[in-house]
Design an enzyme around this catalytic site. Structure first.
Site, PDB file in Angstrom:
ATOM      1  N   TYR A 185       0.853  -1.197   0.000  1.00  0.00           N
ATOM      2  CA  TYR A 185       0.000   0.000   0.000  1.00  0.00           C
ATOM      3  C   TYR A 185       0.882   1.237   0.000  1.00  0.00           C
ATOM      4  CZ  TYR A 185      -4.347   2.557   0.878  1.00  0.00           C
ATOM      5  OH  TYR A 185      -5.446   3.385   0.766  1.00  0.00           O
TER       6      TYR A 185
ATOM      7  N   GLN B 211       2.492   2.973  -5.504  1.00  0.00           N
ATOM      8  CA  GLN B 211       1.603   2.356  -6.496  1.00  0.00           C
ATOM      9  C   GLN B 211       0.426   1.642  -5.823  1.00  0.00           C
ATOM     10  OE1 GLN B 211       1.699   2.212 -10.063  1.00  0.00           O
ATOM     11  NE2 GLN B 211       3.085   3.907  -9.759  1.00  0.00           N
TER      12      GLN B 211
ATOM     13  N   SER C 124       1.860  -4.163   9.770  1.00  0.00           N
ATOM     14  CA  SER C 124       2.083  -3.054   8.837  1.00  0.00           C
ATOM     15  C   SER C 124       1.344  -1.794   9.275  1.00  0.00           C
ATOM     16  CB  SER C 124       1.605  -3.453   7.441  1.00  0.00           C
ATOM     17  OG  SER C 124       1.539  -2.311   6.617  1.00  0.00           O
TER      18      SER C 124
ATOM     19  N   SER D 123       0.417   0.342   7.361  1.00  0.00           N
ATOM     20  CA  SER D 123      -0.525   0.708   6.299  1.00  0.00           C
ATOM     21  C   SER D 123      -1.926   0.147   6.509  1.00  0.00           C
ATOM     22  CB  SER D 123      -0.004   0.232   4.949  1.00  0.00           C
ATOM     23  OG  SER D 123       1.213   0.860   4.664  1.00  0.00           O
TER      24      SER D 123
ATOM     25  N   ASP E 265      10.663  -3.608  -5.416  1.00  0.00           N
ATOM     26  CA  ASP E 265      11.212  -4.676  -6.262  1.00  0.00           C
ATOM     27  C   ASP E 265      12.167  -5.585  -5.492  1.00  0.00           C
ATOM     28  OD1 ASP E 265       9.989  -3.986  -8.835  1.00  0.00           O
ATOM     29  OD2 ASP E 265      11.105  -2.134  -8.600  1.00  0.00           O
TER      30      ASP E 265
ATOM     31  N   GLN F 293      10.306  -8.214  -3.402  1.00  0.00           N
ATOM     32  CA  GLN F 293       9.281  -9.045  -4.040  1.00  0.00           C
ATOM     33  C   GLN F 293       9.601 -10.543  -4.059  1.00  0.00           C
ATOM     34  OE1 GLN F 293       8.215  -7.515  -7.900  1.00  0.00           O
ATOM     35  NE2 GLN F 293       7.389  -5.608  -7.071  1.00  0.00           N
TER      36      GLN F 293
ATOM     37  N   HIS G 148       6.382  -3.536 -12.841  1.00  0.00           N
ATOM     38  CA  HIS G 148       7.743  -3.349 -13.362  1.00  0.00           C
ATOM     39  C   HIS G 148       8.309  -4.752 -13.592  1.00  0.00           C
ATOM     40  CE1 HIS G 148      11.753  -1.941 -14.033  1.00  0.00           C
ATOM     41  NE2 HIS G 148      12.233  -2.300 -12.855  1.00  0.00           N
TER      42      HIS G 148
ATOM     43  N   ASP H  81      13.613   1.014 -18.983  1.00  0.00           N
ATOM     44  CA  ASP H  81      13.419   1.731 -17.716  1.00  0.00           C
ATOM     45  C   ASP H  81      14.752   1.906 -16.986  1.00  0.00           C
ATOM     46  OD1 ASP H  81      11.295   2.668 -15.663  1.00  0.00           O
ATOM     47  OD2 ASP H  81      12.550   1.310 -14.494  1.00  0.00           O
TER      48      ASP H  81
ATOM     49  N   GLU I 168      21.965  28.690 -12.224  1.00  0.00           N
ATOM     50  CA  GLU I 168      22.228  28.428 -13.633  1.00  0.00           C
ATOM     51  C   GLU I 168      22.114  26.948 -13.979  1.00  0.00           C
ATOM     52  OE1 GLU I 168      22.615  30.955 -15.786  1.00  0.00           O
ATOM     53  OE2 GLU I 168      22.479  29.391 -17.300  1.00  0.00           O
TER      54      GLU I 168
HETATM   55  P1  NDP Z   1       6.721   1.256  -2.270  1.00  0.00           P
HETATM   56  O1  NDP Z   1       8.117   1.318  -1.775  1.00  0.00           O
HETATM   57  O2  NDP Z   1       5.920   2.515  -2.205  1.00  0.00           O
HETATM   58  O3  NDP Z   1       5.946   0.065  -1.527  1.00  0.00           O
HETATM   59  C1  NDP Z   1       5.749   0.104  -0.201  1.00  0.00           C
HETATM   60  C2  NDP Z   1       4.714  -0.934   0.190  1.00  0.00           C
HETATM   61  O4  NDP Z   1       5.283  -2.231   0.105  1.00  0.00           O
HETATM   62  C3  NDP Z   1       4.294  -0.672   1.607  1.00  0.00           C
HETATM   63  O5  NDP Z   1       2.904  -0.901   1.759  1.00  0.00           O
HETATM   64  C4  NDP Z   1       5.104  -1.702   2.357  1.00  0.00           C
HETATM   65  O6  NDP Z   1       4.504  -2.196   3.522  1.00  0.00           O
HETATM   66  C5  NDP Z   1       5.129  -2.847   1.368  1.00  0.00           C
HETATM   67  N1  NDP Z   1       6.238  -3.750   1.687  1.00  0.00           N
HETATM   68  C6  NDP Z   1       7.563  -3.448   1.758  1.00  0.00           C
HETATM   69  N2  NDP Z   1       8.269  -4.512   2.132  1.00  0.00           N
HETATM   70  C7  NDP Z   1       7.363  -5.513   2.322  1.00  0.00           C
HETATM   71  C8  NDP Z   1       7.467  -6.854   2.733  1.00  0.00           C
HETATM   72  N3  NDP Z   1       8.657  -7.385   2.989  1.00  0.00           N
HETATM   73  N4  NDP Z   1       6.314  -7.571   2.832  1.00  0.00           N
HETATM   74  C9  NDP Z   1       5.121  -7.038   2.551  1.00  0.00           C
HETATM   75  N5  NDP Z   1       4.961  -5.759   2.141  1.00  0.00           N
HETATM   76  C10 NDP Z   1       6.071  -5.021   2.047  1.00  0.00           C
HETATM   77  O7  NDP Z   1       6.731   0.640  -3.731  1.00  0.00           O
HETATM   78  P2  NDP Z   1       6.343   1.354  -5.101  1.00  0.00           P
HETATM   79  O8  NDP Z   1       4.887   1.618  -5.114  1.00  0.00           O
HETATM   80  O9  NDP Z   1       7.315   2.454  -5.384  1.00  0.00           O
HETATM   81  O10 NDP Z   1       6.690   0.189  -6.117  1.00  0.00           O
HETATM   82  C11 NDP Z   1       5.889  -0.955  -6.257  1.00  0.00           C
HETATM   83  C12 NDP Z   1       6.101  -1.524  -7.650  1.00  0.00           C
HETATM   84  O11 NDP Z   1       5.651  -0.579  -8.616  1.00  0.00           O
HETATM   85  C13 NDP Z   1       7.565  -1.795  -7.986  1.00  0.00           C
HETATM   86  O12 NDP Z   1       7.592  -2.931  -8.811  1.00  0.00           O
HETATM   87  C14 NDP Z   1       7.972  -0.554  -8.771  1.00  0.00           C
HETATM   88  O13 NDP Z   1       9.042  -0.803  -9.668  1.00  0.00           O
HETATM   89  C15 NDP Z   1       6.697  -0.287  -9.545  1.00  0.00           C
HETATM   90  N6  NDP Z   1       6.526   1.082 -10.008  1.00  0.00           N
HETATM   91  C16 NDP Z   1       6.622   2.092  -9.108  1.00  0.00           C
HETATM   92  C17 NDP Z   1       6.346   3.372  -9.515  1.00  0.00           C
HETATM   93  C18 NDP Z   1       6.235   4.457  -8.490  1.00  0.00           C
HETATM   94  O14 NDP Z   1       5.520   5.403  -8.750  1.00  0.00           O
HETATM   95  N7  NDP Z   1       6.858   4.392  -7.350  1.00  0.00           N
HETATM   96  C19 NDP Z   1       6.063   3.703 -10.916  1.00  0.00           C
HETATM   97  C20 NDP Z   1       5.865   2.542 -11.760  1.00  0.00           C
HETATM   98  C21 NDP Z   1       6.138   1.280 -11.297  1.00  0.00           C
HETATM   99  P3  NDP Z   1       4.267  -1.299   4.836  1.00  0.00           P
HETATM  100  O15 NDP Z   1       3.075  -0.493   4.485  1.00  0.00           O
HETATM  101  O16 NDP Z   1       4.021  -2.322   5.878  1.00  0.00           O
HETATM  102  O17 NDP Z   1       5.516  -0.508   5.021  1.00  0.00           O
HETATM  103 MG    MG Z   2      12.568   2.371 -12.661  1.00  0.00          MG
HETATM  104 MG    MG Z   3      20.677  31.757 -19.519  1.00  0.00          MG
END
Ligand code: NDP
Ligand code: MG
Ligand code: MG
Length: 340
Positions: free
Chosen positions: A25, A28, A51, A53, A83, A86, A108, A191, A227
């Site tokens: 949560y 994304q 969590s 979240s 990532d 995961q 991703h 990417d 600049e």
């Molecule tokens: P985030 O870092 O925002 O994700 C955080 C969430 O993952 C939190 O809810 C966290 O839990 C949970 N989490 C972290 N570790 C664990 C774990 N060990 N077990 C269970 N849940 C866990 O991720 P993003 O949204 O940035 O990225 C998610 C995917 O989307 C990736 O594959 C990324 O490449 C892709 N992506 C991301 C973009 C972006 O805008 N950031 C753009 C396009 C693609 P808790 O709430 O408990 O902390």
């Molecule tokens: Mg990237």
């Molecule tokens: Mg200039």
């Protein structure tokens, strides 16, 4: 031109008949879960034990479960944890709870492209990758629009994987903006290449080198900051709006002549040769291996690089100058949004 998919190309009812688990949560995760729920899709959020979240998701009106329970309950699992987390989550909590015919979705391609996650053959594996940060995905949807997405199919056990990905893209709002089909390899490699050589890595190195050159020659750091960093926004806005020629049109003739003549001396053929090497390392898996090892090693070198960048003089002078620009304060929420 590549084929693009819009509203009329998607089959919305396909996903409406499925139970969807969004794992995570964060940036994304919250956007996918809320957009899907508002589109009428049956969705739960899968979160780890304890969590922080859980409260956020519940306050937003969503149902939460453990990652294992959500995966067992769902027909479609969208994995939106970081990532680097995961593989472990998939191996320990998702894989044992998937059954043939279920679908596993990603935003991703890293873990599939580099074979960190290897789903069983009976599972559909596809990607719906919004081309923007999660907070924008949510806000644009709430305003009645959408942001573009890439879709890709890695494994098509049911023969429906592509239609499912497109239906999912529809329900998060992306068919309003345009959906492009790609492959896990193309999405992952372009990417990584873009963020390393142009968008994040190349740009920050260019800005820093320009700043250092001016300061070392005795110019005021404030002047060098304006600049080489501050003014970039104006230039990038022009590129975004109207392409390179739009930028050349807007700047002075002197800037246009100097830029066209000198630019290639700075970003010379040596830079492009290095870009090709970087691309080779991405394609061969060398970069992925190093990044995976860095994580297994507790991100030691990563933290060194981070603090060196954070302690560079350009950051100190920038902080002082930005403090005098209170109108920038409302963009501080950028720090809530991790990059894609
Ligand atoms: P985030 O870092 O925002 O994700 C955080 C969430 O993952 C939190 O809810 C966290 O839990 C949970 N989490 C972290 N570790 C664990 C774990 N060990 N077990 C269970 N849940 C866990 O991720 P993003 O949204 O940035 O990225 C998610 C995917 O989307 C990736 O594959 C990324 O490449 C892709 N992506 C991301 C973009 C972006 O805008 N950031 C753009 C396009 C693609 P808790 O709430 O408990 O902390
Ligand atoms: Mg990237
Ligand atoms: Mg200039």
């Amino acid at each position: 031109m590549a084929e693009m998919f819009y509203e009329a190309d998607a089959n919305p009812s396909l996903l409406l008949g499925k139970k969807v688990a969004v794992i995570g949560y964060g940036s994304q995760g919250h956007a996918h879960a809320l957009n899907l729920a508002d589109s009428g899709v049956e969705v739960v959020v899968g979160l780890r034990e304890g969590s922080s979240s859980v409260v956020k998701a519940k306050d937003a009106g969503l149902t939460t479960m453990s990652v294992s329970d959500a995966s067992a309950w769902a027909d479609v699992v969208m994995l939106l944890a970081p990532d680097t987390a995961q593989k472990k989550i998939y191996d320990e909590e998702i894989a044992p709870n998937l059954k043939d015919g279920d679908a596993l979705l990603f935003a991703h391609g890293f873990n599939i492209r580099y074979e960190q996650i290897q789903p069983a053959p009976g599972i559909d594996v596809a990607m719906v990758a919004p081309k923007g940060p999660g907070h924008l995905l949510r806000r644009t949807y709430a305003e009645g629009g959408g942001i573009p997405s890439l879709i890709a199919v890695h494994q098509d056990a049911t023969t429906n994987a592509r239609e499912l990905a497109l239906s999912y893209a529809h329900h998060i709002g992306s068919t309003k903006a345009g959906v492009l089909e790609t492959t896990f390899s193309e999405e992952t490699e372009t990417d990584l290449f873009g963020e390393q050589t142009v968008l994040c890595g190349g740009l920050s190195a260019l800005v820093t080198a320009g700043f250092e050159t001016l300061v070392e020659a005795g110019y005021q750091p404030e002047s060098a900051y304006f600049e080489c960093l501050h003014e970039l926004k104006l230039i990038v806005d022009l590129l975004y709006q109207d392409g390179l020629s739009g930028m050349w049109f807007s700047v002075s003739e002197t800037a246009e002549w100097g830029g066209l003549k000198i630019g290639p001396r700075v970003i010379s053929s040596g830079v492009k040769a290095e870009m090709k090497k970087v691309l080779d390392e991405i394609r061969s898996g060398q970069f992925a291996d190093e990044w995976i090892a860095e994580n297994e090693n507790g991100q030691k070198h990563f933290n060194e690089l981070r603090s060196a960048a954070a302690n560079h003089p350009i950051e100190e002078v920038g902080r002082q100058l930005r403090n005098m620009m209170p109108f920038l304060a409302n963009s501080s929420n950028i720090r809530d949004v991790s990059g894609g």
